[in-house]
Design a protein around this motif. Structure first.
Motif, mmCIF file in Angstrom:
data_model
loop_
_atom_site.group_PDB
_atom_site.id
_atom_site.type_symbol
_atom_site.label_atom_id
_atom_site.label_comp_id
_atom_site.label_asym_id
_atom_site.label_seq_id
_atom_site.Cartn_x
_atom_site.Cartn_y
_atom_site.Cartn_z
ATOM 1 N N ASP A 336 0.842 -1.179 0.000
ATOM 2 C CA ASP A 336 0.000 0.000 0.000
ATOM 3 C C ASP A 336 0.877 1.229 0.000
ATOM 4 N N GLY A 337 0.266 2.399 -0.098
ATOM 5 C CA GLY A 337 1.059 3.610 -0.133
ATOM 6 C C GLY A 337 0.230 4.828 0.199
ATOM 7 N N GLY A 338 0.841 5.730 0.922
ATOM 8 C CA GLY A 338 0.179 6.978 1.255
ATOM 9 C C GLY A 338 1.081 8.164 1.010
ATOM 10 N N ILE A 339 0.571 9.143 0.316
ATOM 11 C CA ILE A 339 1.250 10.405 0.098
ATOM 12 C C ILE A 339 0.181 11.484 0.230
ATOM 13 N N HIS A 340 0.545 12.729 0.327
ATOM 14 C CA HIS A 340 -0.443 13.784 0.531
ATOM 15 C C HIS A 340 -1.657 13.602 -0.377
ATOM 16 N N GLY A 341 -2.825 13.398 0.229
ATOM 17 C CA GLY A 341 -4.067 13.359 -0.511
ATOM 18 C C GLY A 341 -4.349 12.081 -1.261
ATOM 19 N N ASP A 345 -4.167 0.946 -2.094
ATOM 20 C CA ASP A 345 -3.876 -0.444 -1.768
ATOM 21 C C ASP A 345 -3.933 -1.271 -3.038
ATOM 22 N N ALA A 346 -3.019 -2.240 -3.153
ATOM 23 C CA ALA A 346 -3.046 -3.202 -4.248
ATOM 24 C C ALA A 346 -2.678 -4.566 -3.681
ATOM 25 N N VAL A 347 -3.578 -5.535 -3.804
ATOM 26 C CA VAL A 347 -3.352 -6.876 -3.256
ATOM 27 C C VAL A 347 -3.790 -7.923 -4.273
ATOM 28 N N THR A 348 -3.078 -9.048 -4.274
ATOM 29 C CA THR A 348 -3.294 -10.106 -5.261
ATOM 30 C C THR A 348 -3.034 -11.450 -4.621
#
Length: 379
Positions: A336-341, A345-348
């Motif tokens: 997953d990833g978080g940056i301003h705004g 999520d990406a799952v497989t």
């Protein structure tokens, strides 16, 4: 997923045909195909305050997409299933893939030390690059301090006043690595686990030292172009997000109250190898499906990538890849990833058969775990 720590952490033709699958129809026009729980979880995120959500699923030969909420708070324009967005720490999987390809080609070994490749860069206050391997960078067992945790960094790039003044700053990775070196390491290399974006700032520089080219060029030529990821880019200092895209919003604070800021434009180069990239839900599903089916790495390197250490809760962290056991017993891989705004999520599943990628265009609320659980466990 629970490793969201980039900028918002602390507050070939045959291959193309094989991966393309069927066209993904909008759920609004073609039904939810048994994804009702996922839709409900997306709508709950909007009710919780997220401006908008966009998601795509690949499940065997079937595809599904849905949106909820809006992509622009001023105009009310809805989000699009085809939105491009900042994927933040998902960049780490791309970077790790390139390093593992270089290992498979004999250009480096993951047991090489950081000092061998970047002499003198990791040194000071107990940090010692001669004791840290490239593998330890990739699985976050290096102990290197995370520059995002530095109080001055937080004030400059995360708090409202600082971000609005410095969102277009141009800094090289060495600037942030040097910030990390002003702090003591979390632990001796290899003795524990702690997520650190500094690890992937260093990993990006190792790719450049080993190839003589920008790490983004290597990602493009080795991953983006072969998989025909047309919505995916390593944008460098470009401050805008390509169309189609939505606006990105943040409170620029540790709370969910207060004013909402449009933070769409920023210099993503500040995140570099730890979180610079832009992509779409369809491209992320294609990428992780190809990766887990062995289309990007030889078996030995894929096995290395999937060799995990205990991270948070029941999660295991491999080499830029997270393994997670859901409440219903299903195992998924991704990041997953978080940056301003922007929270993504990406799952497989391990066989690449069932993939989900989605994005919130707000960073202060919404239960991403609930969307994952809904899709794979039906609740």
């Amino acid at each position: 997923m629970t490793v969201r720590t980039t900028m918002t952490a602390v507050t070939a033709a045959v291959l193309s045909l094989a991966l393309a699958g069927p066209a993904v129809a909008s759920a609004d026009s073609s039904g939810d195909y048994g994804h009702q729980a996922t839709r409900r979880a997306m709508e709950a995120a909007v009710a919780d305050g997220v401006p908008g959500v966009t998601a795509m699923v690949r499940d065997g030969r079937r595809g599904w997409s849905a949106t909820a909420g809006v992509g622009d708070l001023k105009t009310g324009k809805p989000r699009s299933p085809h939105d491009r967005y900042r994927v933040a720490s998902i960049t780490k999987t791309f970077v790790a893939t390139v390093l593992l390809q270089l290992e498979a080609e004999g250009k480096l070994s993951l047991d090489d030390t950081v000092e061998q490749w970047l002499p003198g860069l990791v040194r000071g206050n107990g940090h010692d690059g001669s004791r840290i391997t490239l593998r330890q960078l990739l699985n976050h067992t290096s102990g290197i301090y995370d520059y995002l945790a530095d109080p001055a960094f937080q004030q400059t790039y995360m708090a409202a006043e600082g971000f609005l003044q410095h969102r277009y700053d141009r800094k090289e990775p060495e600037y942030f690595i040097a910030i990390a070196m002003t702090h003591e390491p979390y632990f001796a290399p290899g003795t524990s686990w702690h997520y650190s974006n500094t690890n992937y700032a260093l990993a990006g520089r190792v790719i450049e030292k080993a190839t003589g080219r920008p790490y983004g060029d290597e990602v493009r030529d080795r991953v983006i172009k072969p998989l025909h990821l047309s919505a995916t880019s390593v944008p460098g200092t470009r401050v805008t997000v390509p169309q189609p895209s939505s606006r990105a919003y943040s409170k620029l604070a540790r709370t969910a109250t207060g004013p909402t800021y449009d933070v769409t434009e920023l210099n993503p180069r500040l995140a570099y190898g730890s979180g610079e990239m832009i992509s779409s839900s369809a491209d992320l599903n294609r990428f992780y499906t190809a990766l887990l089916r062995g289309r990007l790495l030889p078996p030995e390197q894929l096995a290395e990538m999937k060799t995990t250490v205990r991270s948070r809760g029941t999660n295991g962290y491999g080499l830029g890849l997270v393994e997670r056991t859901l409440s219903c017993g299903v195992h998924v891989w991704g990041h997953d990833g978080g940056i301003h705004g922007s929270n993504t999520d990406a799952v497989t599943t391990a066989d690449g058969r069932h993939a989900l990628a989605f994005n919130f265009n707000g960073d202060w609320s919404g239960d991403a775990d609930a969307v994952v659980e809904a899709e794979f466990c039906g609740r």
